[in-house]
Design a protein around this motif. Structure first.
Motif, PDB file in Angstrom:
ATOM      1  N   ALA A  47       0.829  -1.214   0.000  1.00  0.00           N
ATOM      2  CA  ALA A  47       0.000   0.000   0.000  1.00  0.00           C
ATOM      3  C   ALA A  47       0.864   1.265   0.000  1.00  0.00           C
ATOM      4  N   GLU A  48       1.977   1.243   0.698  1.00  0.00           N
ATOM      5  CA  GLU A  48       2.859   2.416   0.741  1.00  0.00           C
ATOM      6  C   GLU A  48       3.393   2.737  -0.649  1.00  0.00           C
ATOM      7  N   TYR A  49       3.753   1.704  -1.393  1.00  0.00           N
ATOM      8  CA  TYR A  49       4.274   1.887  -2.754  1.00  0.00           C
ATOM      9  C   TYR A  49       3.208   2.507  -3.652  1.00  0.00           C
ATOM     10  N   HIS A  50       1.995   1.959  -3.596  1.00  0.00           N
ATOM     11  CA  HIS A  50       0.911   2.470  -4.448  1.00  0.00           C
ATOM     12  C   HIS A  50       0.539   3.903  -4.071  1.00  0.00           C
ATOM     13  N   ALA A  51       0.543   4.206  -2.785  1.00  0.00           N
ATOM     14  CA  ALA A  51       0.238   5.567  -2.346  1.00  0.00           C
ATOM     15  C   ALA A  51       1.314   6.544  -2.821  1.00  0.00           C
ATOM     16  N   ALA A  52       2.573   6.127  -2.731  1.00  0.00           N
ATOM     17  CA  ALA A  52       3.675   6.991  -3.169  1.00  0.00           C
ATOM     18  C   ALA A  52       3.633   7.196  -4.683  1.00  0.00           C
ATOM     19  N   LYS A  53       3.298   6.149  -5.439  1.00  0.00           N
ATOM     20  CA  LYS A  53       3.187   6.277  -6.902  1.00  0.00           C
ATOM     21  C   LYS A  53       2.035   7.219  -7.278  1.00  0.00           C
ATOM     22  N   GLU A  54       0.938   7.141  -6.537  1.00  0.00           N
ATOM     23  CA  GLU A  54      -0.200   8.026  -6.802  1.00  0.00           C
ATOM     24  C   GLU A  54       0.175   9.479  -6.472  1.00  0.00           C
ATOM     25  N   GLU A  55       0.878   9.662  -5.368  1.00  0.00           N
ATOM     26  CA  GLU A  55       1.332  11.009  -5.005  1.00  0.00           C
ATOM     27  C   GLU A  55       2.278  11.553  -6.077  1.00  0.00           C
ATOM     28  N   GLN A  56       3.137  10.689  -6.602  1.00  0.00           N
ATOM     29  CA  GLN A  56       4.057  11.106  -7.662  1.00  0.00           C
ATOM     30  C   GLN A  56       3.275  11.549  -8.907  1.00  0.00           C
ATOM     31  N   SER A  57       2.241  10.823  -9.240  1.00  0.00           N
ATOM     32  CA  SER A  57       1.415  11.162 -10.398  1.00  0.00           C
ATOM     33  C   SER A  57       0.765  12.534 -10.216  1.00  0.00           C
ATOM     34  N   HIS A  58       0.204  12.778  -9.038  1.00  0.00           N
ATOM     35  CA  HIS A  58      -0.420  14.078  -8.751  1.00  0.00           C
ATOM     36  C   HIS A  58       0.619  15.203  -8.788  1.00  0.00           C
ATOM     37  N   LEU A  59       1.785  14.938  -8.246  1.00  0.00           N
ATOM     38  CA  LEU A  59       2.854  15.933  -8.215  1.00  0.00           C
ATOM     39  C   LEU A  59       3.315  16.288  -9.623  1.00  0.00           C
TER      40      LEU A  59
END
Length: 157
Positions: A47-59
């Motif tokens: 879950a941490e990986y997916h959350a970080a990837k989603e945050e990267q996409s938004h950024l």
């Protein structure tokens, strides 16, 4: 068609500073979070990986959008503006003809809008309704509650 936006020097600097913050501080932080999460094993249930990837996409989306705004931004030379009518970066005092209440605003670009500090977007209903008006004129502006009438009391830079 690209839509040019006019900013004060201060407003454009604020946008550029935000871009630097996103690219030089936030992007490396998110990249590190992805690397840390990847080191924890199975990515399919991480879950941490997916959350970080989603945050990267938004950024990355935010960075691209900000770069686009900056590329279309121009600093307005206020000394060349006509002070007899309301334009972007005009300071205006308007009076509500219904209740006599006076308000002071500075018309600015969308990203500089800060109504609490008297900075009103030129693309807001009131901002659009005031553009081009002169002292003494009445601006009739369609707002959600109906039509409001404002007398232009003062225009300055």
């Amino acid at each position: 068609m690209s839509e040019i936006s006019y900013y004060s020097a201060e407003g454009l600097k604020k946008l550029k500073d935000e871009l630097v913050q996103l690219e030089q501080v936030e992007r490396p932080r998110v990249t590190q979070e992805i690397a840390d999460a990847r080191d924890k094993g199975d990515l399919s249930e991480n879950a941490e990986y997916h959350a970080a990837k989603e945050e990267q996409s938004h950024l990355e989306f935010k960075i691209a959008k900000l770069k686009n705004v900056i590329s279309k931004a121009r600093i307005l030379d206020e000394s060349q503006l006509d002070t007899s009518k309301i334009l972007i970066h005009s300071n205006v005092v308007i009076k509500n003809t219904t209740n006599g209440m006076e308000m002071k605003y500075r018309l600015v670009a969308d990203s500089e809008t800060d109504v609490r500090n008297g900075k009103l977007s030129v693309n807001s209903p009131i901002g659009k309704g005031l553009l081009g008006k002169k002292v003494g004129e009445i601006a009739e502006i369609q707002v959600p509650n109906g039509i409001m009438k404002f007398e232009i009391v003062e225009i300055s830079r």
